[in-house]
Design an enzyme around this catalytic site. Structure first.
Site, mmCIF file in Angstrom:
data_model
loop_
_atom_site.group_PDB
_atom_site.id
_atom_site.type_symbol
_atom_site.label_atom_id
_atom_site.label_comp_id
_atom_site.label_asym_id
_atom_site.label_seq_id
_atom_site.Cartn_x
_atom_site.Cartn_y
_atom_site.Cartn_z
ATOM 1 N N TYR A 39 -47.964 24.005 25.252
ATOM 2 C CA TYR A 39 -47.808 25.321 24.638
ATOM 3 C C TYR A 39 -49.109 26.120 24.575
ATOM 4 O O TYR A 39 -49.103 27.259 24.098
ATOM 5 C CB TYR A 39 -47.217 25.169 23.224
ATOM 6 C CG TYR A 39 -45.745 24.822 23.245
ATOM 7 C CD1 TYR A 39 -44.778 25.721 22.825
ATOM 8 C CD2 TYR A 39 -45.320 23.577 23.704
ATOM 9 C CE1 TYR A 39 -43.435 25.402 22.850
ATOM 10 C CE2 TYR A 39 -43.984 23.246 23.737
ATOM 11 C CZ TYR A 39 -43.042 24.162 23.315
ATOM 12 O OH TYR A 39 -41.705 23.833 23.353
ATOM 13 N N ASP A 64 -33.983 20.493 18.558
ATOM 14 C CA ASP A 64 -32.791 21.231 18.970
ATOM 15 C C ASP A 64 -31.616 20.275 19.193
ATOM 16 O O ASP A 64 -30.468 20.603 18.859
ATOM 17 C CB ASP A 64 -33.063 22.013 20.253
ATOM 18 C CG ASP A 64 -33.764 23.340 19.993
ATOM 19 O OD1 ASP A 64 -34.294 23.526 18.867
ATOM 20 O OD2 ASP A 64 -33.800 24.178 20.901
ATOM 21 N N ASP A 93 -40.046 19.959 19.943
ATOM 22 C CA ASP A 93 -39.217 21.144 20.125
ATOM 23 C C ASP A 93 -37.849 20.755 20.681
ATOM 24 O O ASP A 93 -36.793 21.170 20.178
ATOM 25 C CB ASP A 93 -39.932 22.106 21.072
ATOM 26 C CG ASP A 93 -39.351 23.511 21.055
ATOM 27 O OD1 ASP A 93 -38.418 23.776 20.272
ATOM 28 O OD2 ASP A 93 -39.840 24.352 21.828
ATOM 29 N N LYS A 135 -44.627 9.507 25.566
ATOM 30 C CA LYS A 135 -44.285 9.048 26.917
ATOM 31 C C LYS A 135 -45.547 8.438 27.521
ATOM 32 O O LYS A 135 -45.964 8.747 28.638
ATOM 33 C CB LYS A 135 -43.765 10.222 27.758
ATOM 34 C CG LYS A 135 -43.125 9.816 29.090
ATOM 35 C CD LYS A 135 -41.825 9.050 28.925
ATOM 36 C CE LYS A 135 -41.177 8.775 30.281
ATOM 37 N NZ LYS A 135 -39.988 7.887 30.184
ATOM 38 N N ASP A 159 -37.501 9.756 25.977
ATOM 39 C CA ASP A 159 -36.157 9.708 26.541
ATOM 40 C C ASP A 159 -35.271 8.727 25.781
ATOM 41 O O ASP A 159 -34.089 8.987 25.546
ATOM 42 C CB ASP A 159 -36.199 9.386 28.040
ATOM 43 C CG ASP A 159 -37.146 8.252 28.382
ATOM 44 O OD1 ASP A 159 -38.097 7.995 27.620
ATOM 45 O OD2 ASP A 159 -36.969 7.625 29.440
#
Length: 332
Positions: A123, A230, A226, A169, A202
Site C-alpha cells: 500500500y 472482507d 484487507d 506467507k 491461504d
C-alpha cells in the site's frame, strides 16, 4: 471533544450523516468539523485530500470517514485519500471486528478481530513499469510490525479467549513476511498469557470459511488483513455491516469498510450499520466510553432482531429511518 467528519463520495455522505446524528445525541458537547476529501474533491480541486482537511484531522485527533470513489486506472496526481490520511496521522493499526448479528444471512458463531498493519506493505504505492514488466514494492519494517503487534497483543490480552494468530506467507516471502512474523513473535513475548499461533494466509482464508469460530484475534500485514477482513464480513452479512477503526498514538479514524456504492447513492437506501458500528468503536477505543459504545451496539442489535433494517438486509427502512430508530432506541 472534537470530531473531524469527512463524508467523502456516494453513500459515504448518507451513512456519515446518520452516524453524526447518533454521536451528537450520545455526546451533546461534541464539536463537529466537516471537511471534504475523495474523488469528487479531486475532480473539482486537483487534490483528493486538501490541506485544510488534513489539518483539521490532526487537530481533532478523531475522524469519522465515510467512503470515497477511486478510479480503476492510474490518474496522474490522484492518490487514495484514506490511505494518505492513515499514513499522515500514523494510524498504524486497523481494527476490524466481526461479531455475529441477529440476521439470517450471517453465521451465528462469529466473534473475531482482525488487526491489520495500516501504513506499509504494497500500500505504499511504489510501482514502476516499462510497458512490458510492472513491479510493485512490498515494504515491511520491524518498527511498523512491532507497533501493530503490540496493539494486537494488548487487545488479545483483554479478550476472554486470549488467543492470537499471526498471518503471513513467509514460506514464499521469507524476508518481508518473515520479518513481520518474527517482529510479531518478539512483541508477543511481553504477553505470556496470550496463546500464539501462526498460519499461512491461504490456509487462514480456508479456515475462516470452514471454522471462523476457531479464531479470536488475527494479526496480519496490510494486504492480507484487507482481504481477510472482507472475507470475514461476507460471513456476517456483507460489507454494509463491517466497521473499522484505525488507531495510532492518540489519534483514530472510524470508517465503514464498504465503498461509495455509486449505483445506490442518493436513493436513501444505504445501510448505515457499518458507519454506526464504526462510531461505536470510536467511543470504545478512542474516547474510552465503553458504556456508550455498548448502548449503541445494543440498540443496533435490538433493531435488527426486530426486523428493522434497510433493503439490503430484507427490510424496508430508509437510511435516515434506521438512524431515527437507533435514536429512539437509545432514548428508551
Amino acid at each position: 471533544m472534537r470530531l473531524c467528519v469527512i463524508a467523502g463520495d456516494g453513500i459515504g455522505r448518507e451513512v456519515t450523516e446518520v452516524a453524526v446524528e447518533v454521536l451528537t445525541a450520545l455526546l451533546p458537547g461534541l464539536q463537529i468539523m466537516e471537511h471534504e476529501a475523495g474523488w469528487d474533491t479531486f475532480c473539482r480541486t486537483g487534490t483528493a485530500l486538501p490541506e485544510a482537511t488534513l489539518a483539521s484531522a490532526r487537530a481533532c485527533k478523531a475522524v469519522l470517514f465515510g467512503a470515497v470513489s477511486s478510479p480503476a486506472r492510474k490518474v496522474e496526481g490522484y492518490r487514495s485519500p484514506i490511505v494518505a490520511l492513515r499514513r499522515a496521522l500514523d494510524c498504524y493499526a486497523n481494527l476490524r471486528p466481526t461479531r455475529s448479528l441477529p440476521l439470517a444471512a450471517g453465521r451465528p458463531d462469529l466473534d473475531l478481530l482482525i488487526v491489520r498493519e495500516n501504513t506499509e506493505d504494497l500500500y505504499i504505492g511504489e510501482e514502476q513499469s516499462d510497458g512490458e514488466t510492472a513491479t510493485a514494492i512490498k515494504r515491511i519494517t520491524r518498527h511498523a510490525s512491532m507497533q501493530v503487534a503490540k496493539v494486537a497483543f494488548e487487545l488479545a490480552a483483554r479478550r476472554a479467549r486470549q488467543r492470537l494468530c499471526i498471518i503471513h506467507k513467509a514460506n514464499i516471502l521469507p524476508l518481508t513476511d518473515g520479518l513481520f512474523r518474527d517482529a510479531a513473535r518478539a512483541a508477543g513475548a511481553n504477553y505470556p498469557q496470550v496463546a500464539v499461533d501462526e498460519l499461512l494466509v491461504d490456509t487462514a482464508a480456508l479456515r475462516l470459511v470452514q471454522a471462523p469460530q476457531a479464531f479470536d484475534v488475527l494479526l496480519a500485514p496490510n494486504l492480507y488483513g484487507d482481504i481477510l477482513s472482507d472475507l470475514a464480513a461476507g460471513l456476517n452479512g456483507g460489507l454494509g455491516l463491517a466497521p473499522s477503526l484505525s488507531v495510532g498514538q492518540g489519534v483514530a479514524i472510524a470508517e465503514p469498510v464498504h465503498g461509495s456504492a455509486p449505483d445506490i447513492a442518493g436513493q436513501g437506501i444505504a445501510n448505515p450499520v457499518a458507519a454506526l458500528l464504526s462510531a461505536a468503536m470510536l467511543l470504545r477505543h478512542h474516547w474510552q466510553l465503553p458504556v456508550k459504545a455498548d448502548a449503541l451496539e445494543s440498540a443496533i442489535r435490538q433493531l435488527l432482531s426486530a426486523g428493522i433494517a434497510t433493503a439490503d438486509l430484507g427490510g424496508t427502512a430508509s437510511t435516515r429511518a434506521f438512524g431515527r430508530a437507533v435514536l429512539a432506541q437509545l432514548a428508551r
